[in-house]
Design a protein around this motif. Structure first.
Motif, mmCIF file in Angstrom:
data_model
loop_
_atom_site.group_PDB
_atom_site.id
_atom_site.type_symbol
_atom_site.label_atom_id
_atom_site.label_comp_id
_atom_site.label_asym_id
_atom_site.label_seq_id
_atom_site.Cartn_x
_atom_site.Cartn_y
_atom_site.Cartn_z
ATOM 1 N N VAL A 88 70.073 153.534 8.843
ATOM 2 C CA VAL A 88 70.042 154.758 8.048
ATOM 3 C C VAL A 88 70.915 155.814 8.719
ATOM 4 C CG1 VAL A 88 68.595 156.581 7.084
ATOM 5 C CG2 VAL A 88 67.757 154.224 7.140
ATOM 6 N N LEU A 89 71.882 156.339 7.976
ATOM 7 C CA LEU A 89 72.851 157.286 8.519
ATOM 8 C C LEU A 89 72.306 158.717 8.508
ATOM 9 C CD1 LEU A 89 76.022 155.899 6.697
ATOM 10 C CD2 LEU A 89 75.210 155.370 9.011
ATOM 11 N N PRO A 90 72.762 159.558 9.431
ATOM 12 C CA PRO A 90 72.277 160.955 9.486
ATOM 13 C C PRO A 90 72.438 161.694 8.164
ATOM 14 C CG PRO A 90 73.512 160.431 11.469
ATOM 15 C CD PRO A 90 73.681 159.261 10.551
ATOM 16 N N GLU A 91 73.555 161.467 7.460
ATOM 17 C CA GLU A 91 73.782 162.186 6.206
ATOM 18 C C GLU A 91 72.855 161.722 5.084
ATOM 19 O OE1 GLU A 91 77.255 159.191 6.704
ATOM 20 O OE2 GLU A 91 76.025 160.510 7.955
ATOM 21 N N GLN A 92 72.155 160.597 5.272
ATOM 22 C CA GLN A 92 71.237 160.100 4.247
ATOM 23 C C GLN A 92 69.832 160.677 4.381
ATOM 24 O OE1 GLN A 92 71.882 155.921 5.195
ATOM 25 N NE2 GLN A 92 73.098 155.630 3.326
ATOM 26 N N LEU A 93 69.569 161.371 5.489
ATOM 27 C CA LEU A 93 68.226 161.898 5.732
ATOM 28 C C LEU A 93 67.851 163.007 4.756
ATOM 29 C CD1 LEU A 93 68.173 162.077 9.650
ATOM 30 C CD2 LEU A 93 67.385 160.230 8.160
ATOM 31 N N SER A 111 68.447 143.899 3.160
ATOM 32 C CA SER A 111 69.824 144.223 2.818
ATOM 33 C C SER A 111 70.088 145.718 2.853
ATOM 34 C CB SER A 111 70.173 143.671 1.434
ATOM 35 O OG SER A 111 69.348 144.257 0.440
ATOM 36 N N ASP A 112 69.043 146.517 2.662
ATOM 37 C CA ASP A 112 69.210 147.971 2.643
ATOM 38 C C ASP A 112 67.902 148.646 3.058
ATOM 39 O OD1 ASP A 112 69.985 150.587 2.245
ATOM 40 O OD2 ASP A 112 69.853 150.493 0.056
ATOM 41 N N PRO A 113 67.694 148.854 4.366
ATOM 42 C CA PRO A 113 66.448 149.488 4.827
ATOM 43 C C PRO A 113 66.193 150.850 4.197
ATOM 44 C CG PRO A 113 67.646 148.533 6.672
ATOM 45 C CD PRO A 113 68.563 148.456 5.490
ATOM 46 N N LEU A 114 67.271 151.538 3.813
ATOM 47 C CA LEU A 114 67.097 152.843 3.184
ATOM 48 C C LEU A 114 66.290 152.734 1.890
ATOM 49 C CD1 LEU A 114 67.844 155.880 3.199
ATOM 50 C CD2 LEU A 114 69.917 155.266 1.921
ATOM 51 N N ALA A 115 66.368 151.571 1.209
ATOM 52 C CA ALA A 115 65.638 151.386 -0.047
ATOM 53 C C ALA A 115 64.134 151.560 0.162
ATOM 54 C CB ALA A 115 65.943 150.006 -0.626
ATOM 55 N N TRP A 116 63.624 151.114 1.306
ATOM 56 C CA TRP A 116 62.199 151.286 1.624
ATOM 57 C C TRP A 116 61.854 152.766 1.719
ATOM 58 C CZ3 TRP A 116 60.004 150.526 7.189
ATOM 59 C CH2 TRP A 116 58.608 150.612 7.176
ATOM 60 N N LEU A 117 62.655 153.501 2.468
ATOM 61 C CA LEU A 117 62.380 154.924 2.666
ATOM 62 C C LEU A 117 62.550 155.704 1.369
ATOM 63 C CD1 LEU A 117 64.129 155.450 6.129
ATOM 64 C CD2 LEU A 117 61.819 154.616 5.612
#
Length: 564
Positions: free
Chosen positions: A251-256, A220-226
């Protein structure tokens, strides 16, 4: 601390130490022994949680055999679970307390589940005040039945011993450089071989800290892994190729800016085809977050070998092998000429210590020359002893021998590959499995679904094929339409898409309807899947309609000149 579980609420992240785990697992084991389950199979329908760990190790301490499974929540999963219950011959199932009522209802309506004794982790922990009797296991003692993840209604239970687990854990630790200082993060399901081995057994073997999160949280949210990798300062993680691709997509550029992946030493990638383009793009995108390309650890394995067969080496950049496409299609490994189509394959590293890997010609049963593709055969201490209750298949798959050779038999993996400079590269599947998101789908099963979903479709007149799109494997269906069908083809396309999604949990990327009798067949009438796939890619199919192109209106159907 041994294991930490990432929570989605404000109550904090549950955790457990090795001492607490041993004490609680002892209580579960005592209850299982009191129920006379030593040596019996015990179904474990518990998701990623402390309860899974306590129950799993409690089963092993009791001298029983763990059968980790995903709860049956769809019709397709229910049919698979029915088959497993019958094959395993289990007397007890451990289910979450929140699902107990549902399983009781299932027992009333389904004969396969009717005889199971249902219990929960809490009931087992409170069931007895005594401690379990020492059930010392030998290396040959059966520990787990790991049911293969294929979509077939008759999954096979791989018989994994305590010795298998110990050998594979030791060799993986050596190859990846793991130790008690390792910090891991994993979202892989614990009822799958990769999740169980790398998220549960491996950390126990090394005495290190592992943070676990449910697979649903990642999907549901790949960013959660990172974010978890960043927060825990993880040194090791891993997933199938599709997970890295999903991160690139979501994952969006601004989230990096909020990510720090500089602590990662090993990011293994396996369970499905490892794509060179995915590794290259992931390393480039997340380099700004501290990710190093040398952290990638491409690997190859299968449940029948406990988990990993080859991988690495750790700390070095993934090795790519560029080969001529035309030669590879003929089973040869050759460098491309300057003007020749080529493809980049990913080396899956050297065989783990204690494992022998051979590339075998399936026609002659002799070793292949170095420039030839053949079936990958494996033998060694990580190879399981067979399939539960299937002696004929066990003999054929786990006891293969090359022509003129005796000694210990090999495991036939059904995968095609070659060895160059001592490293294994996988190029395809002899079994023609379709692997999507780490799950195997047998083409015969999907084809059987398609042929019954609409009256315009005849029997044995379609093929299900793997299709690679943007570094991710997807599903292509090519189906003949009856000569007598003269109506709008769009309902046929819609029926195929809907039925495959419902029955198999995957949505086809493309469905192509072709004219009656136009699919390639052998002289005996057998459909040729590989030839059909090549015809699709080359734009040579006699297309009537396809799902990614507007279908013609009602009236007589004629082939459309649509490019692949």
């Amino acid at each position: 601390m041994a294991y930490r579980f990432l929570a989605r609420d404000a109550d904090g992240d549950p955790s457990i130490t090795y001492g607490e785990l041993h004490e609680r697992a002892q209580r579960v084991a005592a209850s299982l022994q009191a129920a006379g389950l030593r040596g019996e199979r015990v179904l474990l329908y518990v998701g990623t949680s402390v309860d899974f760990l306590v129950s799993f190790f409690g089963i092993l301490l009791a001298g029983a055999v763990a059968v980790p499974l995903s709860p049956p929540h769809l019709s397709r999963a229910l049919a698979r679970s029915e088959s497993i219950v019958r094959n395993a011959g289990a007397r007890m199932a451990i289910v979450p307390g929140t699902m107990l009522k549902r399983f009781v209802q299932l027992q009333a309506s389904n004969e396969a589940f009717a005889a199971l004794q249902l219990t929960t982790p809490d009931e087992l922990a409170a069931g007895t005040s005594g401690r379990c009797i020492d059930a010392t296991a030998s290396s040959e003692s059966l520990a787990v039945l790991q049911y293969t993840s294929g979509s077939t209604a008759t999954p096979k239970g791989v018989c994994i011993s305590h010795g298998n687990f110990l050998h594979n854990a030791a060799m993986i630790s050596r190859a990846m450089g793991l130790s008690e200082r390792t910090v891991g993060v994993s979202w892989l399901p614990l009822h799958h071989d990769m999740g169980l081995m790398t998220g549960v057994i491996g950390p126990l073997f090394n005495g290190c800290l592992m943070t676990l999160m449910p697979a649903s949280a990642f999907v549901s949210d790949p960013l959660a892994w990172l974010k978890a990798l960043t927060r825990q300062r993880a040194t090791v993680t891993g997933a199938p190729n599709f997970a890295y691709e999903l991160c690139l997509e979501k994952v969006l550029p601004e989230q990096l800016a909020d990510l720090d992946l500089s602590s990662l030493e090993v990011a293994f990638c396996g369970a499905e085809t490892v794509c060179a383009d995915t590794l290259t793009r992931f390393a480039s995108r997340f380099e700004a977050c501290g990710f190093r390309s040398r952290s990638f650890f491409p690997c190859y394995g299968l449940a029948e070998a406990t988990l990993m067969v080859s991988g690495g080496p750790a700390g070095e950049a993934a090795r790519f092998v560029t080969v001529a496409t035309s030669a590879l299609g003929q089973g040869r490994v050759a460098a491309p000429r300057a003007d020749e189509p080529a493809q980049r394959l990913v080396s899956c590293g050297q065989a783990l210590a204690g494992l022998d890997v051979a590339i075998v010609d399936t026609d002659t049963l002799r070793p292949c020359p170095a420039d030839r593709v053949g079936e990958v055969w494996v033998r060694g201490s990580s190879v399981a002893r067979g399939y539960w209750g299937l002696p004929s298949e066990t003999e054929a798959v786990f006891n293969a021998r090359m022509a003129g050779e005796g000694g210990a038999g090999f495991l036939r993996t059904g995968d095609l590959g070659f060895v160059r400079d001592g490293e294994l590269t996988i190029v395809g599947r002899l079994k023609e499995l379709i692997v999507i998101c780490g799950v195997n789908h047998h083409p015969q099963d999907i084809e059987a679904t398609v042929e019954t979903c609409h009256p315009a479709i005849g029997r044995h007149a379609g093929v299900a094929l793997p299709l690679e799109e943007n570094g991710r494997e997807s599903l292509l269906i090519v189906q003949e339409i009856k000569r007598t069908w003269r109506s709008d083809p769009q309902p046929v396309l819609d029926a195929i898409m809907a039925e495959v999604a419902q029955r198999h949990g995957i949505r086809p990327a493309v469905v192509v309807l072709v004219s009656h009798g136009s699919l390639p067949r052998t002289t005996s009438g057998k459909l040729q899947r590989c030839v059909a796939r090549a015809a699709h890619l080359g734009g040579r199919l006699d297309v009537v309609a396809r799902s990614d192109v507007p279908a013609p209106g009602p009236g007589p159907l004629h082939p459309q000149p649509v490019a692949a």
